[in-house]
Write an enzyme that holds these catalytic residues in place. Structure first.
Site, mmCIF file in Angstrom:
data_model
loop_
_atom_site.group_PDB
_atom_site.id
_atom_site.type_symbol
_atom_site.label_atom_id
_atom_site.label_comp_id
_atom_site.label_asym_id
_atom_site.label_seq_id
_atom_site.Cartn_x
_atom_site.Cartn_y
_atom_site.Cartn_z
ATOM 1 N N ASP A 19 -19.127 33.478 10.866
ATOM 2 C CA ASP A 19 -19.220 33.580 12.422
ATOM 3 C C ASP A 19 -19.462 32.129 12.828
ATOM 4 O OD1 ASP A 19 -20.102 34.634 14.640
ATOM 5 O OD2 ASP A 19 -21.995 35.165 13.916
ATOM 6 N N GLY A 22 -16.167 30.703 17.966
ATOM 7 C CA GLY A 22 -16.357 30.728 19.476
ATOM 8 C C GLY A 22 -17.220 29.326 19.811
ATOM 9 N N ARG A 23 -18.327 29.561 19.114
ATOM 10 C CA ARG A 23 -19.374 28.414 19.403
ATOM 11 C C ARG A 23 -18.990 27.028 19.129
ATOM 12 N NH1 ARG A 23 -24.139 31.414 16.835
ATOM 13 N NH2 ARG A 23 -22.158 32.797 16.182
ATOM 14 N N TRP A 24 -18.124 26.858 17.918
ATOM 15 C CA TRP A 24 -17.718 25.608 17.560
ATOM 16 C C TRP A 24 -16.613 25.210 18.807
ATOM 17 C CZ3 TRP A 24 -12.742 23.723 16.641
ATOM 18 C CH2 TRP A 24 -12.814 22.292 15.995
ATOM 19 N N HIS A 36 -10.959 29.537 16.241
ATOM 20 C CA HIS A 36 -10.334 30.518 15.190
ATOM 21 C C HIS A 36 -9.396 29.854 14.355
ATOM 22 C CE1 HIS A 36 -12.620 33.886 16.826
ATOM 23 N NE2 HIS A 36 -11.873 34.274 17.757
ATOM 24 N N GLU A 66 -15.028 46.550 15.549
ATOM 25 C CA GLU A 66 -15.280 46.417 16.667
ATOM 26 C C GLU A 66 -14.490 45.261 17.542
ATOM 27 O OE1 GLU A 66 -17.635 46.841 13.981
ATOM 28 O OE2 GLU A 66 -18.395 48.689 14.732
ATOM 29 N N ASN A 67 -13.984 44.380 16.709
ATOM 30 C CA ASN A 67 -13.351 43.246 17.124
ATOM 31 C C ASN A 67 -12.096 43.481 18.224
ATOM 32 O OD1 ASN A 67 -13.732 41.014 14.196
ATOM 33 N ND2 ASN A 67 -14.999 41.216 16.371
ATOM 34 N N TRP A 68 -11.697 44.585 17.940
ATOM 35 C CA TRP A 68 -10.494 45.161 19.212
ATOM 36 C C TRP A 68 -11.047 45.019 20.369
ATOM 37 C CZ3 TRP A 68 -5.942 45.343 16.767
ATOM 38 C CH2 TRP A 68 -5.997 45.812 15.586
ATOM 39 N N ARG A 193 -27.779 38.994 10.739
ATOM 40 C CA ARG A 193 -27.532 40.422 10.703
ATOM 41 C C ARG A 193 -26.300 40.826 9.864
ATOM 42 N NH1 ARG A 193 -27.108 38.681 15.989
ATOM 43 N NH2 ARG A 193 -24.694 38.282 16.612
ATOM 44 N N SER A 195 -24.022 43.149 10.929
ATOM 45 C CA SER A 195 -22.737 43.498 11.745
ATOM 46 C C SER A 195 -21.861 44.591 11.092
ATOM 47 C CB SER A 195 -21.931 42.415 12.050
ATOM 48 O OG SER A 195 -22.812 41.584 12.943
HETATM 49 C C1 FPP Z 1 -16.394 35.286 14.398
HETATM 50 O O1 FPP Z 1 -16.388 34.035 15.343
HETATM 51 C C2 FPP Z 1 -15.108 35.292 13.740
HETATM 52 C C3 FPP Z 1 -14.276 36.134 13.803
HETATM 53 C C4 FPP Z 1 -14.589 37.242 14.674
HETATM 54 C C5 FPP Z 1 -13.058 36.303 12.937
HETATM 55 C C6 FPP Z 1 -13.026 35.516 11.934
HETATM 56 C C7 FPP Z 1 -11.457 35.204 11.873
HETATM 57 C C8 FPP Z 1 -11.208 33.982 11.093
HETATM 58 C C9 FPP Z 1 -11.897 33.095 10.483
HETATM 59 C C10 FPP Z 1 -9.760 33.768 11.497
HETATM 60 C C11 FPP Z 1 -8.732 34.696 11.015
HETATM 61 C C12 FPP Z 1 -9.032 35.057 9.674
HETATM 62 C C13 FPP Z 1 -7.941 34.923 8.491
HETATM 63 C C14 FPP Z 1 -8.381 35.599 7.181
HETATM 64 C C15 FPP Z 1 -6.607 34.350 8.775
HETATM 65 P P1 FPP Z 1 -16.942 34.370 16.773
HETATM 66 O O2 FPP Z 1 -15.659 34.417 17.384
HETATM 67 O O3 FPP Z 1 -17.800 35.602 16.677
HETATM 68 O O4 FPP Z 1 -17.713 33.168 16.767
HETATM 69 P P2 FPP Z 1 -18.991 33.131 18.146
HETATM 70 O O5 FPP Z 1 -19.917 33.888 17.549
HETATM 71 O O6 FPP Z 1 -19.519 31.670 18.116
HETATM 72 O O7 FPP Z 1 -18.414 33.628 19.320
#
Ligand code: FPP
Length: 250
Positions: A19, A22-24, A36, A66-68, A193, A195
């Site tokens: 996780d 996005g914040r990074w 990503h 849920e990511n869809w 959490r 998730s």
């Molecule tokens: C959470 O960060 C990360 C994900 C929803 C996807 C994880 C995917 C990768 C690391 C790349 C693809 C994977 C592979 C195996 C090639 P977030 O976007 O929820 O971060 P945030 O909470 O800071 O917004």
């Protein structure tokens, strides 16, 4: 007299909720997809870091059911990265003897990804020292529904007896049927959490929540999580005294 350091127990199976991509990116004024992209680099480094540290199985939560619901361009970007990653890693997996497996409804992933997964799993299926498990289109509740359905069908077909139902029997219908439960679950980015990740399998896992954002996660962070795991006493429902005198627990 100096005391000998306690022997380190390396968790056999480590599972990670990656996780903070996005914040990074946001912290740097970059698009989310760049986070990503950096996250994929961390997938690569962590795969080998875990093995160097003695871990035998690493499960990564790469895409949840849920990511869809994320914006379409982000979903498309993630699928593109996954495709790129699988194409690029096949040779590395073969060279470094990494077995690839998946959990989740992968049959709903884009067909190009399904094809790459099939090839990679087939070509690496005979490696048994170290396994990388990608959770793709995974959700623990969906897994439970799929398992219940498969179990009910087996009962209806006379392959299982309803009255013999036990966790040992039912768990053979989970995506993780022949996998050991995770010993350690790590979540990056400071969120604490689950998730919808491995809810049943993590029943007795230890949890480590680290503030480090996934793109910044290093081998040292993984080693620190393992050191933290080593400070815990895993009791599996027993008392501390029973663990020290195992025969008393019988
Ligand atoms: C959470 O960060 C990360 C994900 C929803 C996807 C994880 C995917 C990768 C690391 C790349 C693809 C994977 C592979 C195996 C090639 P977030 O976007 O929820 O971060 P945030 O909470 O800071 O917004």
């Amino acid at each position: 007299m100096s005391q000998a350091p306690a022997p380190t127990t390396v968790p056999h199976h480590v599972a990670i909720i990656m996780d903070g991509n996005g914040r990074w990116a946001k912290q740097r004024g970059l698009p989310r997809l760049e986070g990503h992209r950096r996250g994929v680099e961390t997938v690569r480094t962590t795969t080998f870091a875990a093995r160097d540290l003695g871990v035998k199985m690493l499960t990564l939560y790469a895409f949840s059911v849920e990511n869809w619901k994320r914006p379409q361009d982000e979903v498309g970007g993630l699928m593109g990265l996954l495709e790129y990653y699988l194409k690029k890693e096949l040779e590395t997996f073969i060279r470094d003897r990494v077995r690839l497996r998946t959990i989740g409804r992968t049959e709903e992933m884009p067909s190009s990804i399904q094809k790459l997964l099939r090839t990679t799993m087939e070509e690496t299926r005979h490696f048994n020292d170290y396994t990388l498990v990608l959770a793709l289109n995974y959700g623990a509740r969906t897994e439970m529904v799929d398992a219940a359905r498969a179990y009910a069908a087996a009962v209806a077909a006379g392959k299982e007896k309803l009255n013999d139902g036990s966790w040992a029997t039912f768990s053979r219908y989970l995506y993780t049927a022949d996998m050991p439960d995770p010993d350690l679950v790590i979540r990056t980015s400071g969120e604490a959490r689950m998730s919808n990740f491995l809810l049943m399998q993590a029943a007795y896992a230890e949890f480590v929540f680290t503030p480090v954002l996934w793109p910044d996660f290093t081998k040292a962070d993984l080693a620190a999580a393992i050191a933290d795991y080593n400070r815990r006493e895993r009791r599996f429902g027993l008392t501390s005294e029973q663990l020290k005198a195992p025969t008393a627990a019988k």
